[in-house]
Design an enzyme around this catalytic site. Structure first.
Site, PDB file in Angstrom:
ATOM      1  N   GLY A  32     -43.732  80.850 -31.067  1.00  0.00           N
ATOM      2  CA  GLY A  32     -43.947  80.218 -32.370  1.00  0.00           C
ATOM      3  C   GLY A  32     -45.351  80.462 -32.877  1.00  0.00           C
ATOM      4  N   SER A  57     -45.975  82.928 -36.100  1.00  0.00           N
ATOM      5  CA  SER A  57     -45.888  83.086 -37.556  1.00  0.00           C
ATOM      6  C   SER A  57     -45.277  81.852 -38.207  1.00  0.00           C
ATOM      7  CB  SER A  57     -45.014  84.287 -37.910  1.00  0.00           C
ATOM      8  OG  SER A  57     -45.597  85.460 -37.420  1.00  0.00           O
ATOM      9  N   SER A 112     -37.645  85.007 -32.972  1.00  0.00           N
ATOM     10  CA  SER A 112     -36.678  85.821 -32.231  1.00  0.00           C
ATOM     11  C   SER A 112     -36.253  85.030 -30.991  1.00  0.00           C
ATOM     12  CB  SER A 112     -37.312  87.136 -31.794  1.00  0.00           C
ATOM     13  OG  SER A 112     -37.722  87.871 -32.923  1.00  0.00           O
ATOM     14  N   GLU A 143     -49.696  91.569 -21.362  1.00  0.00           N
ATOM     15  CA  GLU A 143     -48.501  92.413 -21.284  1.00  0.00           C
ATOM     16  C   GLU A 143     -48.390  93.230 -22.556  1.00  0.00           C
ATOM     17  OE1 GLU A 143     -46.294  93.462 -19.168  1.00  0.00           O
ATOM     18  OE2 GLU A 143     -45.160  94.416 -20.769  1.00  0.00           O
ATOM     19  N   THR A 170     -49.118  93.802 -37.758  1.00  0.00           N
ATOM     20  CA  THR A 170     -48.694  94.941 -38.588  1.00  0.00           C
ATOM     21  C   THR A 170     -49.510  96.165 -38.194  1.00  0.00           C
ATOM     22  OG1 THR A 170     -50.349  94.491 -40.274  1.00  0.00           O
ATOM     23  CG2 THR A 170     -48.222  93.409 -40.554  1.00  0.00           C
ATOM     24  N   GLU A 190     -51.317  97.788 -40.070  1.00  0.00           N
ATOM     25  CA  GLU A 190     -52.651  97.650 -40.676  1.00  0.00           C
ATOM     26  C   GLU A 190     -53.554  96.781 -39.805  1.00  0.00           C
ATOM     27  OE1 GLU A 190     -49.855  97.342 -42.429  1.00  0.00           O
ATOM     28  OE2 GLU A 190     -50.020  99.078 -43.746  1.00  0.00           O
TER      29      GLU A 190
END
Lengths: 365, 389
Positions: free
Chosen positions: B127, B129, B161, B243, B372, B374
């Site tokens: 948890g 984002s 996810s 990891e 990302t 970027e």
């Protein structure tokens, strides 16, 4: 698994960098370029004194007997400093051919001289070089393009087309560049890189000219080329790493719009992309060196390293000229020295397309 | 330099491959873009069997239920599991939560959480984002207020996810709204059965079912705090670097690349000449072969750094960035080579490679996970090259 350098390799890197920073400033690189010889005799003498020309040649001939990994470390530094002179051509490519194909007499006659810098070897290749038997001896005829440092060479190794039935194998012969019938013409290359068109007009060859057996030279040539290709990748890598350091340093203090240009993401991301390519190039190059050191053929690994080196070169050139911008378009600025040599290295020993083709052939396609 | 594994590591890899050959038949292997519940459960079963052999957490210390080996063995496991396309499960617990607890957890927390992860019994989700917070993670808003012996959480997490399979969420919450933004964040483990937590389905384009996770007055005991209060940002960022080899992701893609090369060597979807006889195709295959090799080496570089005791940071970003972009380059190339056949999904009798290429193209749109592209470039420039902020 260990991707680090040994303490000895670190020492080699450190001392090579220190030496070249002191002894091979870009002013010397420019002098060597302007002379048209691509050579700095005083530096060459000192380099030979340090044993660099024998770094991976056997101790019995006066070499250091180091691994290809050592040689890779050294050539990274050589590239970084834009070191002029036939280090790669003579002490790696041509010396390896003699070492692999030559008999004891030939090795004893040439290798110690290569290591001391007094003998300078080069390699002439091409479909138009032919050896033929005449009056119980061999003669050489034809011409070869892009022969590096032929003007300085004390001996030229010619990879020649033997009698038609043995094609595509090759006969390796030693030729005296001063022999009657040998003429050479400078090809006028980027940065005055000394490449020559060498013409052989029915040159009679002495009896002990053949390296190895007639029409059996291909294997030695391939192996030597592989080792030299790894050195060429290392040189490219060292140069790209240096360009990266130069642009990062410049972007840190060059101010535009009231702030260092290195704070702009457009500039940062260009540098990041070059860093990724440098890291990839380092892994591929050292992998190829290590595999050859293990006695493996490493065909794919060498081709991957060289194909990537070409792309790395282009990226470094683009990042350099883009971030240094206007000033790098001047002859006075050093960036052009890097981009010119990048192009020579890219074309040498097979460019990206050539090695991708080889790779494709290995993939069964 | 040494690009070889040790003999023991080679032996481990051989045993692992024997195991995978026996336990993971081709028809059970995951197809890109098509993760079914049955496949997920199959992956869990495989993890349990690996755990029986002490292989699942092979790089963890034995005291926490691990195999007592190191990052290289963990990398071998990741690479082979990825290549055999074993449906992935347990990875957040094994890769992120476990290492964080080992470093920052209390003894009670270690005893409570670690053995269960090493045994493959639990699933975690992450948890980080939130609906309004992505790249600028330090601005996260989910609030955790201290109330006696409990923290009370309100807010929501986005892009969760594994939410529907997870037992726990490893999360960051704001514990001091007055503090400078990175200094008011704490790290928690929340049992997803806790009252007040609810999930809103968020289907992904790769076939995965994720969720938005809503926290409505969720009360967590103090023992759910990992590490120091208000130091959570730094704890989380440190352990994110553990990891990061990315070998699983690499090998997952590599397998499809290898299958694709074989396909191109022998066939063409329209029954014409083998695709690889076309010079342009050959050229593209060779380029991607080079790309795959580079990706592999950059991943192993991260694992090697870990094995030598170093903490990879920008190096992990180099590998991750390269991987995200190489996966996309491969997907685009394969789609182009297959022409209109590339648009056929799994299930279409004419879909080449069971639709894996179409699936991997969707998967390749995942250019944001763990930062990302970027953000990774920023990390490489600022932390790796020391460029000014």
């Amino acid at each position: 698994m260990d991707f680090g350098l040994t303490e000895q390799e670190e020492i080699l890197r450190h001392s090579a960098r220190e030496f070249l920073e002191a002894e091979c400033p870009t002013s010397l690189v420019r002098q060597a370029e302007e002379s048209g010889e691509g050579h700095a005799r005083e530096l060459w003498r000192k380099i030979a004194g340090l044993g660099w020309l024998g770094i991976s040649l056997p101790e019995q001939f006066g070499g250091t007997g180091g691994s290809l990994t050592d040689q890779t470390v050294l050539f990274e530094e050589i590239g970084r400093a834009l070191t002029p002179g036939p280090l790669l051509t003579s002490s790696v490519l041509a010396a390896q051919i003699v070492l692999i194909a030559g008999n004891d007499d030939q090795k004893t006659a040439l290798i110690p001289g290569v290591i001391s810098g007094e003998v300078i070897l080069t390699l002439a290749r091409g479909d138009r070089l032919e050896t033929a038997s005449r009056d119980g001896g061999l003669t050489l005829s034809g011409d070869s393009l892009f022969v590096p440092y032929a003007g300085l060479a004390t001996n030229i190794i010619c990879a020649t087309r033997p009698a038609i039935r043995a094609w595509p194998d090759t006969t390796l012969v030693l030729v005296d560049p001063k022999a009657a019938g040998v003429t050479m013409t400078s090809m006028e290359s980027i940065a005055n890189y000394p490449q020559f068109l060498v013409d052989f007009d029915d040159v009679p060859l002495p009896d002990d000219s053949v390296l190895g057996q007639t029409a059996e030279g291909m294997q030695a040539l391939d192996l030597a080329v592989r080792r030299a290709t790894v050195a060429q990748c290392a040189e490219t890598l060292g140069r790209a790493q240096k360009v990266l350091e130069m642009v990062v340093e410049y972007a840190g203090h060059r101010v535009a719009f009231g702030r260092p240009i290195g704070t702009f993401q457009a500039v940062q991301h260009r540098c990041a992309d070059l860093r990724v390519a440098v890291d990839g190039g380092r892994m591929l190059t050292y992998q190829a060196a290590w595999k050859l050191d293990q006695g493996l053929t490493a065909d794919d690994e060498v081709s991957m390293a060289k194909a990537q080196a070409g792309m790395l070169s282009r990226l470094a050139t683009e990042a350099g000229h883009s971030i240094f911008a206007g000033i790098s378009f001047t002859v006075e600025h050093d960036m052009q020295l890097y981009s010119a040599r990048a192009k020579i290295s890219e074309a040498n020993l097979g460019d990206t397309e050539y090695h991708l083709d080889r790779l494709a052939a290995q993939m069964g396609s | 330099m040494d690009f070889n594994f040790t003999l023991q590591q080679e032996k481990f890899r051989e045993e692992l491959r024997e195991f995978l050959t026996a336990e993971v038949p081709v028809e059970k292997q995951e197809i890109f873009g098509l993760l079914t519940e049955e496949q997920y459960q199959f992956g869990r079963e495989i993890n349990l069997k690996l755990a029986e052999r002490k292989w699942l957490a092979v790089g963890w210390p034995e005291e926490h239920g691990g195999g007592g080996k190191g990052p290289i063995e963990q990398g071998i496991l990741a690479e082979d599991m990825g290549y055999w396309r074993v449906p992935k499960s347990g990875s957040i617990g094994l890769g992120i939560v476990g290492p964080a607890i080992m470093v920052f957890g209390t003894q009670d927390q270690k005893d409570q959480y670690l053995p269960a992860i090493a045994k493959g019994e639990v699933e975690y989700c992450q948890g980080f984002s939130e609906p309004n917070v992505g790249s600028d993670l330090g601005s996260l808003e989910l609030r955790a207020e201290r109330d006696g012996d409990e923290y009370v959480l309100n807010g929501s997490k986005m892009f969760t996810s594994y939410a529907y399979h997870a037992n726990y969420m490893y999360l960051l919450a704001r514990t001091d709204p007055q503090a400078q933004k990175h200094r008011g964040i704490s790290l928690f483990i929340a049992d997803l059965k806790t009252s007040g937590i609810s999930l809103t389905p968020l289907p992904y384009i790769n076939g995965e079912m994720a969720a938005q996770t809503i926290f409505d007055n969720v009360r967590l005991p103090l023992s759910c705090l990992i590490g120091e209060e208000n130091r959570g940002w730094y704890h989380a960022m440190t352990t994110l670097d553990y990891e990061r080899s990315g070998l699983w992701r690499y090998a997952n893609v590599r397998r499809v690349f290898d299958d694709f090369v074989e396909f191109c060597n022998g066939s063409s979807p329209d029954g014409g000449q083998p695709l690889a006889e076309h010079p342009l195709v050959r050229h593209q295959l060779a380029q991607r072969r080079l790309g795959m090799e580079t990706w592999k080496l950059l991943c192993w570089n991260v694992a090697w750094m870990q094995s030598s005791g170093a903490v990879p940071n920008s190096e992990a970003s180099v590998a991750f960035l390269y991987g995200s972009e190489e996966r996309l380059r491969f997907a685009e190339m394969a789609m182009e080579v297959l022409g209109p056949y590339a648009t056929l999904r799994n299930g279409s009798p004419m879909a080449p490679l069971l639709g894996n290429i179409e699936g991997i193209h969707r998967e390749a749109m995942h250019l944001h996970g763990a930062g990302t592209t970027e953000i990774h470039r920023n990390i490489i420039a600022q932390r790796g090259l020391g460029m000014p902020r």
